[in-house]
Design an enzyme around this catalytic site. Sequence first.
Site, PDB file in Angstrom:
ATOM      1  N   LYS A  38       0.772  -0.856  -0.301  1.00  0.00           N
ATOM      2  CA  LYS A  38       0.452  -0.231   0.103  1.00  0.00           C
ATOM      3  C   LYS A  38       0.637   1.195   0.390  1.00  0.00           C
ATOM      4  CE  LYS A  38      -0.334  -0.012   5.001  1.00  0.00           C
ATOM      5  NZ  LYS A  38      -1.289  -0.634   6.108  1.00  0.00           N
ATOM      6  N   TYR A 264      14.245  31.732   6.076  1.00  0.00           N
ATOM      7  CA  TYR A 264      12.990  32.469   6.756  1.00  0.00           C
ATOM      8  C   TYR A 264      13.071  32.286   8.273  1.00  0.00           C
ATOM      9  CZ  TYR A 264      10.436  32.228   2.252  1.00  0.00           C
ATOM     10  OH  TYR A 264       9.555  31.798   1.284  1.00  0.00           O
TER      11      TYR A 264
END
EC number: 5.1.1.1
Length: 369
Positions: A38, A264
């Site tokens: 999966k 930042y």
Amino acid sequence: MPKAQETVLEIDLGALAHNYKTILSQVPENVKFMAVIKAYAYGNDSINIARKLEELGADYFAVAYIQEGVRLRQAGITTPIMIFHPQQENFDQLIENCLEPSLYSDRLLTDFIATAEKLGQKDYPVHIKFNTGMNRLGFSPKKVETVFERLATTSAIKVHSVFSHLAASDDWQEREFTLQQINTFRKIAARFVEEFSYEPILHVCNTSAIFNYPEAAMSMVRCGIGLYGFGNDKEIDKKLKPVGTLKTLISQIQHLEEGETVGYNRTFKATRPSRIATLPLGYADGIHRKYGNEKTGVLVHEQFAPIVGNICMDILMIDVTDIDCEEGDQVVIFGEQPHATDFAAAGKTISYELITGISQRVTRRIIQA
């Protein structure tokens, strides 16, 4: 070292084969093997992984959603595929693609029987899940008789397997609870055989249980994370090989004076003249902000380079002041080293979250066995 061209996740099918054979060696003879693929095979490449596992002899595949199974069928995968979490609106498509549903609730069982009968199915293979303590999905053991009565009313479906999921098979402190789950499941299985006079495939073992509770292998084991090189235990990890290695390159090197800042909010301040390398990889690729600000680092020419400043959407920065490197040089984010388990732990998470979170925009490069 040759210059890198782009950010890539290298997928080593030789490592996959090694892991499959290592895990299979822990399983008693004649026990079937269900490979869990999966989430794009835990963030790798479900089609290429499935093809290799089919070649190696896996008996079953398991995915979470119907569309994952459809994608495998469209790629030519013929091995039986169980769907962990099917939804009623896609049942027609499930049957059309010969996928096998896990049925874990009254609503799901009733709806699937209705669809199978409407489409004229006979003995369509299904898997019945019982909740033995995970308390996530599954019929309660108290509802065994009700479930069996409902199954007996139709010939449209046939139970190919009965299974459950262990909550803490990797934690020895929870050994008593795990043994209790296994015992509860054995009782349910015995009641099924008594009721229907045949034994379906029985499976409760996940990767950790394959190693820690081999006596609970029953007639099939389900293996997910172990196939990709992780065993939830340092000693088991040593026996396995990471299938995926995430690599990128140095886009640019900035030269900072003492006191200058990076990124930042200026969260990194140089305490000396520094060389800061920018990498084309960020939180949009699955390397989340929690790994920034020197929580962990990467390897440049096999030397550790801490991640500095806040990780950006498409970019992160590393300190290479003490490393002889230049623009275009290759950088290893995780693989054999740094190991994804250790990298993830620095962000207070687990390898599963890290490897399944690598964005599909990152190029997958298949390394053949």
